[in-house]
Design an enzyme around this catalytic site. Structure first.
Site: not given
Ligand code: NDP
Ligand code: 8X3
Length: 252
Positions: A9, A11, A34-35, A87, A153, A184, A189-190
Site C-alpha cells: 500500500g 501508492t 495496485r495503482r 500497511n 472494519y 487514530g 485517502e482512507f
Molecule cells: P489510503 O487509502 O491513503 O492508502 C491505502 C493504501 O492501501 C493504498 O496505497 C492502496 O493502494 C493500498 N491498498 C488497498 N487495497 C489494496 C490491495 N487490495 N492490494 C494492495 N494494496 C492495497 O489509506 P491510509 O494510508 O490511511 O491507510 C493505510 C493503512 O492505515 C490501512 O491499513 C488503514 O486501515 C490504516 N489506518 C488508517 C487510518 C486513517 O485514519 N487513515 C487510521 C488507522 C489505521 P492501491 O489502491 O494502489 O492498491
Molecule cells: C482508521 C481510523 O477511527 O476511522 O482506522 O477507524 S478510524
C-alpha cells in the site's frame, strides 16, 4: 550493507509517507500497490531525491497466487528483506451490521486480514532463514475499540492486533522483531475510499480539528525500525491530540 524495506500500500497515504521516510533513512525500498501510475511517480521521486534503489511491484494483496509468484520471483538482490511494513488496508462503508453490504465486508476482510496473512506467509520464511528481520503491522484505534458503523472494519483491525501478538510469539525463536502501530484518525485517502469517492463526506471527517498526517505515522515507523537490536516496540497507539478515543473528537 543497505537495508531493504518491503511496503504494501505504498501508492498513497501512510504507506507512501513511510516509503519516503525509510528511503530518507537510507533504506532501498520495494513499493507495492495496485495503482501502477502512483507507484511509478513515487519511484521516480525517491530515486531522484533520495538516491535509493527502488523496485515497484503492481500487486493486489488479495490475490494469493500473485503474492506468492511475485515474492518468489523477486530478483536475488531484493530478496534480503530487513523490514516488512504491512500497511495496505481499507474501510468500506459505515453501515450497521444488519444493513451491511456483503461485498464491502469481503473487500475489508480479504485485504486487511487475508492479504496481510498472504504477504507475511510468503515473506517471513526469507527472514527466518537469515534469522533477521522486522515486521511492522499497521493496525488502528479501530483494532482496540469498536464504534458505530465500524463493525467489520473494527473486526479486521482487531484481527490484525491479534495476529501481531501471534506473530511476535511465533517469530520469537527466529530473532524476528514484530511491532504494530495503531493510529487514530489520519487524513489520507482512507475516508475517500470509505465513502466510495464522496470527497465532501470524506472531508467532513477531518473538519474542525487537526488530525494526524501520514508523516506522523512515518516518524513512528522510523523510530520503531531504528531501535537497537535488543529492543522491540510491541505496539504503539498514536492519536491526534484532539481525539481521545475512537469517536471522541474535540471539534471546534
Ligand atoms: P489510503 O487509502 O491513503 O492508502 C491505502 C493504501 O492501501 C493504498 O496505497 C492502496 O493502494 C493500498 N491498498 C488497498 N487495497 C489494496 C490491495 N487490495 N492490494 C494492495 N494494496 C492495497 O489509506 P491510509 O494510508 O490511511 O491507510 C493505510 C493503512 O492505515 C490501512 O491499513 C488503514 O486501515 C490504516 N489506518 C488508517 C487510518 C486513517 O485514519 N487513515 C487510521 C488507522 C489505521 P492501491 O489502491 O494502489 O492498491
Ligand atoms: C482508521 C481510523 O477511527 O476511522 O482506522 O477507524 S478510524
Amino acid at each position: 550493507m543497505t537495508k531493504i524495506a518491503f511496503i504494501t500500500g505504498a501508492t498513497a497515504g501512510i504507506g507512501k509517507a513511510c516509503a519516503i521516510k525509510l528511503a530518507k533513512t537510507g533504506y532501498d525500498v520495494i513499493l507495492s500497490g495496485r495503482r501502477e501510475d502512483q507507484l511509478n511517480l513515487l519511484k521516480t521521486e525517491i530515486q531522484s531525491k533520495y538516491h535509493q534503489k527502488v523496485l515497484s511491484l503492481v500487486l493486489d494483496v488479495r490475490n494469493q497466487s500473485d503474492v506468492n509468484e511475485t515474492i518468489n520471483k523477486l530478483p536475488i538482490e531484493w530478496k534480503q528483506i530487513d523490514l516488512l511494513l504491512n500497511n495496505a488496508g481499507l474501510a468500506v462503508g459505515v453501515s450497521s451490521l444488519q444493513d451491511g453490504v456483503i461485498d464491502d465486508w469481503e473487500r475489508m476482510i480479504d485485504t486487511n486480514i487475508k492479504g496481510l496473512l498472504y504477504i507475511t506467509r510468503a515473506l517471513s520464511p526469507m527472514m527466518i532463514k537469515r534469522k533477521h528481520g522486522h515486521i511492522i503491522n499497521i493496525t488502528s484505534i479501530a483494532g482496540k475499540e469498536v464504534y458505530p458503523g465500524g463493525n467489520v472494519y473494527c473486526a479486521t483491525k482487531h484481527a490484525v492486533d491479534a495476529l501481531t501478538k501471534g506473530m511476535r510469539i511465533d517469530m520469537l525463536e527466529h530473532n524476528i522483531k514484530v511491532s504494530s502501530i495503531a493510529p487514530g484518525m489520519v487524513e489520507t485517502e482512507f475516508s475517500i475510499v470509505r465513502f466510495k469517492g464522496d470527497k465532501e463526506k470524506a472531508d467532513q471527517v477531518y473538519k474542525g480539528f487537526t488530525p494526524l498526517y501520514a508523516e506522523d505515522i512515518a516518524d513512528a515507523v522510523e523510530f520503531i525500525a531504528t531501535r537497537p537490536d535488543h529492543v522491540n516496540i510491541n505496539d504503539m497507539l498514536i492519536m491526534p491530540t484532539a481525539q481521545a478515543s475512537a469517536r471522541d473528537v474535540n471539534k471546534k
